[in-house]
Write an enzyme that holds these catalytic residues in place. Sequence first.
Site, short mmCIF file in Angstrom:
data_model
loop_
_atom_site.label_atom_id
_atom_site.label_comp_id
_atom_site.label_asym_id
_atom_site.label_seq_id
_atom_site.Cartn_x
_atom_site.Cartn_y
_atom_site.Cartn_z
N TYR A 168 -6.93 9.88 16.65
CA TYR A 168 -7.93 10.94 16.80
C TYR A 168 -9.33 10.37 16.65
CZ TYR A 168 -10.53 15.24 16.07
OH TYR A 168 -11.45 16.26 16.17
N LYS A 172 -12.39 10.34 19.49
CA LYS A 172 -13.70 10.97 19.31
C LYS A 172 -14.84 9.95 19.34
CE LYS A 172 -12.58 15.27 19.28
NZ LYS A 172 -13.08 16.19 20.34
#
Length: 267
Positions: A168, A172
């Site tokens: 994750y 990002k």
Amino acid sequence: MSQGRKAAERLAKKTVLITGASAGIGKATALEYLEASNGDMKLILAARRLEKLEELKKTIDQEFPNAKVHVAQLDITQAEKIKPFIENLPQEFKDIDILVNNAGKALGSDRVGQIATEDIQDVFDTNVTALINITQAVLPIFQAKNSGDIVNLGSIAGRDAYPTGSIYCASKFAVGAFTDSLRKELINTKIRVILIAPGLVETEFSLVRYRGNEEQAKNVYKDTTPLMADDVADLIVYATSRKQNTVIADTLIFPTNQASPHHIFRG
């Protein structure tokens, strides 16, 4: 003239496309745009869960009868469907003014070496590849009129990586890099590129991450006061309702008791 009235005038008659619009920040952003514009906008709401979109449309039709809403079931990870989706929008929704790339997810909390390959692919397909594909499909509309706002939802995880969130975080960081590069590519235009990076927000995000385990999801927010979806939505609408010569280029938004992914006061 009040700030609210100025914002309403700047947003009036505009068309906004929001991905991941069926819940959470996406849904809140749709409602916040209508609140800010007194219902004088056109919304394109895209998500996988059509029934949730239709429920939202019913709410909007009741609360903002002058608003125009187009809902579309769209799996943004199916790259081949993105361009046709944009090209086949109803005529009155084709002239998009604001793109909100909101859809995103995390899956699990495994350490490197234990992460399922399909989870890696799913997170990057959703958070990075789909965001790029939608931006590429909408950008020609903005370039043709030399105006438009692209809002990408980043995260504190895209600035401050943490253990058990490697995929994750990496996704990002990629969103942040893409956004920065795009802004530089468009520097000679009036197209604004905006990154909104939230910290802890209470939405369905953690429930998805922990694959429906409600206890694990609740523990993420235990004994603290997180942001709510409408807090982030308020910032998105604020950023896109500034004067044309102003861009809120890159913003980190935390709840008051957070300072980093793992610096959260609980008590």
